[in-house]
Design a protein around this motif. Sequence first.
Motif, short mmCIF file in Angstrom:
data_model
loop_
_atom_site.label_atom_id
_atom_site.label_comp_id
_atom_site.label_asym_id
_atom_site.label_seq_id
_atom_site.Cartn_x
_atom_site.Cartn_y
_atom_site.Cartn_z
N VAL A 1 -70.73 76.82 -22.36
CA VAL A 1 -71.83 77.41 -22.88
C VAL A 1 -72.12 78.94 -22.56
O VAL A 1 -72.78 79.73 -23.27
CB VAL A 1 -73.26 76.70 -22.90
N ILE A 2 -71.65 79.30 -21.40
CA ILE A 2 -71.98 80.72 -20.80
C ILE A 2 -70.55 81.53 -20.79
O ILE A 2 -70.90 82.71 -21.20
CB ILE A 2 -72.30 80.47 -19.26
N ASP A 3 -69.38 81.22 -20.61
CA ASP A 3 -68.42 82.17 -20.55
C ASP A 3 -68.26 83.22 -21.82
O ASP A 3 -68.02 84.39 -21.78
CB ASP A 3 -67.10 81.24 -20.40
N SER A 4 -68.60 82.57 -22.85
CA SER A 4 -68.41 83.41 -24.20
C SER A 4 -69.37 84.33 -24.72
O SER A 4 -69.51 85.06 -25.33
CB SER A 4 -68.27 82.42 -25.51
N ASP A 5 -70.58 84.29 -23.67
CA ASP A 5 -71.83 84.96 -23.91
C ASP A 5 -72.16 86.21 -22.95
O ASP A 5 -73.00 86.67 -22.78
CB ASP A 5 -73.18 84.12 -23.92
N ASN A 6 -71.14 86.12 -21.92
CA ASN A 6 -71.11 87.40 -20.94
C ASN A 6 -72.33 87.20 -20.27
O ASN A 6 -72.92 88.11 -19.65
CB ASN A 6 -70.96 88.75 -21.61
N ILE A 7 -72.57 86.06 -19.63
CA ILE A 7 -73.67 85.60 -18.61
C ILE A 7 -73.15 85.32 -17.25
O ILE A 7 -72.17 84.49 -17.15
CB ILE A 7 -74.51 84.51 -19.06
N ASP A 8 -73.81 85.86 -16.27
CA ASP A 8 -73.25 85.48 -14.92
C ASP A 8 -74.13 84.41 -14.28
O ASP A 8 -75.28 84.60 -14.47
CB ASP A 8 -73.35 86.78 -13.97
N CYS A 9 -73.46 83.51 -14.09
CA CYS A 9 -74.02 82.25 -13.47
C CYS A 9 -73.68 81.87 -12.24
O CYS A 9 -72.30 81.90 -11.94
CB CYS A 9 -73.60 81.01 -14.52
N ILE A 10 -74.65 81.82 -11.39
CA ILE A 10 -74.40 81.26 -9.84
C ILE A 10 -74.84 79.92 -9.70
O ILE A 10 -76.08 79.65 -9.86
CB ILE A 10 -75.10 82.35 -9.06
N PHE A 11 -73.92 79.16 -9.19
CA PHE A 11 -74.14 77.62 -9.05
C PHE A 11 -74.05 77.38 -7.42
O PHE A 11 -73.05 77.44 -7.23
CB PHE A 11 -73.11 76.66 -9.95
N GLU A 12 -75.14 77.19 -7.07
CA GLU A 12 -75.23 76.81 -5.53
C GLU A 12 -75.28 75.29 -5.24
O GLU A 12 -76.26 74.94 -6.12
CB GLU A 12 -76.14 77.55 -4.86
N LYS A 13 -74.76 74.66 -4.43
CA LYS A 13 -74.66 73.34 -4.34
C LYS A 13 -74.73 72.93 -2.78
O LYS A 13 -74.09 73.43 -1.89
CB LYS A 13 -73.44 72.55 -4.85
N THR A 14 -75.79 72.04 -2.72
CA THR A 14 -75.88 71.56 -1.07
C THR A 14 -75.78 69.89 -1.39
O THR A 14 -76.86 69.44 -1.43
CB THR A 14 -77.36 72.05 -0.50
N VAL A 15 -74.66 69.56 -0.92
CA VAL A 15 -74.39 68.02 -1.10
C VAL A 15 -73.94 67.56 0.19
O VAL A 15 -72.90 67.89 0.63
CB VAL A 15 -73.46 67.98 -2.36
N ASP A 16 -74.92 66.50 0.99
CA ASP A 16 -74.33 65.88 2.02
C ASP A 16 -73.22 65.11 1.94
O ASP A 16 -72.04 65.17 2.78
CB ASP A 16 -75.21 64.88 2.53
#
Length: 994
Positions: A884-899
């Motif tokens: 959903v984001i790549d075609s709309d020129n939106i910068d998405c930062i996905f941070e994950k903290t998983v034990d």
Amino acid sequence: MKNSKQYFKNTRSILLLALFALVFITNNTFAQNINNLRFWGSSNGLFNKITHAIVKDKTGYLWLGTQNGLIRFDGRSFVDINEMRPNAELAGSKINCLLIVNDSTLWAGTDNGLFNINLYTFFTYKICLPSYINKCSETFRIESLLKTSNQSILIGSESGLMWLVDKQKYEIIPNPFSNDKLFENVNKFTETDDKMIWFNAGQNKIYSFNLITKKITDKHEYKEDIYCVKYVPKIGLLVNNVDGLYVYDKKNNQLSSTLTKGVKNLYDIVIENENSFWITHFIQGLYLYNNNKLINLSHIFNIVGESNSRVTCIYKDGANIWIGTNYGLIKFTNSPSSISHVLSSETNGKYSSGISARAVCELADKSLLFGTYNGIYKSKPPYKTFSIIIPKEKFKVFPYTFCVEKDIVWIGTEGTGLVKFNPNNNNFEWISKHAKPDVEPRFITAITNDTINKRLLLGTYLGLIIYNKDSNTFSRFSLNTHEKRYDQTTINKILKADSTYWFATNLGLFITNSKLKKLPTPSKIIALNHINISSIYHDTLTNTFWIGTLGKGLWRYDANTNKTTRYNREQGLSNDNIASIIYQSKNSILVGTYNGLCKINPNTGSISNLFTENGLSHNEFNLKAAFKTSEGLIFMGGLNGYNIIDSDIDKYKNLTKSNIYITKLYTLNGSIPTTTYYTANNTTVSLPPNNKAFDLEFGISDYTQTENNIYSYKLIGKDNDWNYIGNRNYLRFSDLAPGKYKLLIKATSASGNWLSTSFTINLIVNGYFYKTWWFILLIFMAILSVIIGFYRFKLNQLKKLANLRLQISSDLHDEVGSILTAVGMQAEMLRTDDKSNNQLAFNKIAETSRKAVSNMRDVVWSIDSRNDKYSDLIDRMHEYIALVIDSDNIDCIFEKTVDNENMQLDLVIRQNLYLIFKESLNNIVKHANATKINIHLKLNNKVLYLSIENNGECTNNMGHGMGIKNMEMRAHKMKAKLTIEKENRYKLTLIKLF
């Protein structure tokens, strides 16, 4: 000595020899049997060896007042009061006198006052005695105690005070003959039949006290020192002073002549019966005054082994006499010689060597021949005088067994074989000299006369030998007993029963017919094979065989019924080694053993035993030494001559009543030991689950022969039968299983009759709580609850599955169905619209179809169990972001903290979390005009945190519609907190705590 007849050529010398050896044996009516002499000192358990006072309580314990405290004695072991009751105030005190006040109370007079001791708890406390100066004083030295006939108590002290205790009231008795109302040292008390108390005080004074008026009535003063006064019913009031023992003449108010001429400095007196008494001397002296005779028995002190031992006290307990010395405690049993003895040792003041007895036989003139190790004696009725007719020194004959044939007596000897003796002319001949060396009978143990075949059957140490009278020859006969050679079989007895011979051997019984052909052993007595049979008797009236053994007791075999009965120590027999068996009457079989004489009633099976304390001359009987005369008189021989037993044997029994007591009870619970020194009958003892040991020691109040007291026990709840333990007086049980038990202990003294009552301990062993019924029930209920809970869980799971299916259908209906409906509506519109717009409509239908497929894939993914890991959820989120984001020129930062990305994630949480994420991201892309989106996901076993925010503007379209409501509904299903901020920028926060 070529011919034995040479010994009888000079008949005059023989007569002179017989007259020279004439022995007169009479039974002195005052003679005593001093037996069971024992000594206890520091080397065998008596740690405080100087004993000043002795008394026996109702339970049966003996209490010793010593130089350093109070000791309890149970016949085998000594226990100090301080051990039974730690830090007892009485511990270490010198005790001068003891008195049993009642069943539970003992008084001890000491150098430091008067003490009361509870015989059950052993609690001690000092009694405060009143004085003229103080109301209460504890420092008096108490010298004497007496319980009177009216149950009051008299107390005498060294300080001159005397008290009368009546109904727990302490009253001082003043001395009317003294200005200060005091006596001198108040010593021994004694009570006469007229309720008068006599006591000596000071060195040379005697006072009388009237129990009725409670006043001192007389005072008598003498020149000599007085040690004690004692009243003996048939004799009178005895006064013991330095010059001897006197009888007080009340009429003339003076002392009569002494009863002990030449014997001075006597110390104490104890009554034996109404006309006899014991007297002690300070230094190793003991006398018995009986029937105007003074018997010196001071030889008993030789057992102490110290030449300077001193007598400190004397006490009588039934037939037992206890004497305290400065080196320890002496005990002996005294009994009058009421059973007649012949050829036994004298006991008139000292012991002389007795004669070891063997065989007895009766001649035609009713005279008896007595075989002994001193030779052969002859005596005529009433058997008061004896002449030795064959002395061992002259003929070297050791007679072992007799066989009488008319005027001939066949004598089986030890070492010299067979002897033929004519008592009419004293003709004496060794027959064995005619035997060949390989068959010569040297040690003959049994003789039976086979008159039909004119032969003698000789039992020897080397089997059976037959002597032919006509040919004067000897021959061996092999019995083949139990596959053993004849020369390995010792024949102890040969019994002719009807037409059979019964051979009692060291290898068991062997039965033959009259021709000596072996017969089968009855099945019921095969058990006697390989057992040493010492004697056998046949009761012809009942056809019953009594079989004695060495070590295995006595057996009774009824040949009519083929039944056996066994008698041994467990049934009350005094000893399991049988020396002789004699039929006395239909109600009495007499059995001589290696320790005592037993009487058995064949009809009832009851057993009673006699020993030296009952009048026997010895306890150990010899083989072959029992005989019943034609007049019914019974002679039982042993190590000290012969005892003549009359028909009324039971009158000699000691009828002292005995009881069982527990001397010590020890428990070890885990690592905690507990010892109890008094346990009442029928007591309940409770043990915890960690019981490691339960020990108890016990005894009988009969101290006559404590080593011969025997016991049996039964632990009901574990044992079905009684367990015989012989003279072992202790038991140990360890790791008893939980439950209730009843421990029964029964006992018999050496007399042989089991006590009518047993000692009972009720035992409760508590189990661990996890082994109790209530805990097991609780566990059952818990398991049942788990099963019910599991069943309910399964139902809930099924319900969840049903709800999931409903949700899937709902999701498919909502997500896909509405889209498909829109596709259908758009297709209908194509039918009515002009063709210029067809291409646009087809594009929209294609887009809508792709959306439906995507939504359906999301629903299917969310319920697929293969996607339960955290990593699967994160991968899916990345896919959707890319979609959903790549075609709309939106910068998405996905941070994950998983034990742990491999951790499983609940289906409901995974599905709803993803759909909330998808809905939120879709809203931002469509309506926020954002160029940057920050996504933060935190997952561990405590919290789930999702944060989505953007840099766009929140429009009205983002705050309305079903999207927000659907997200709130899904957050509720997850039991999570959902926050959506629509001020300026759009921010979603989802928090779930685990």
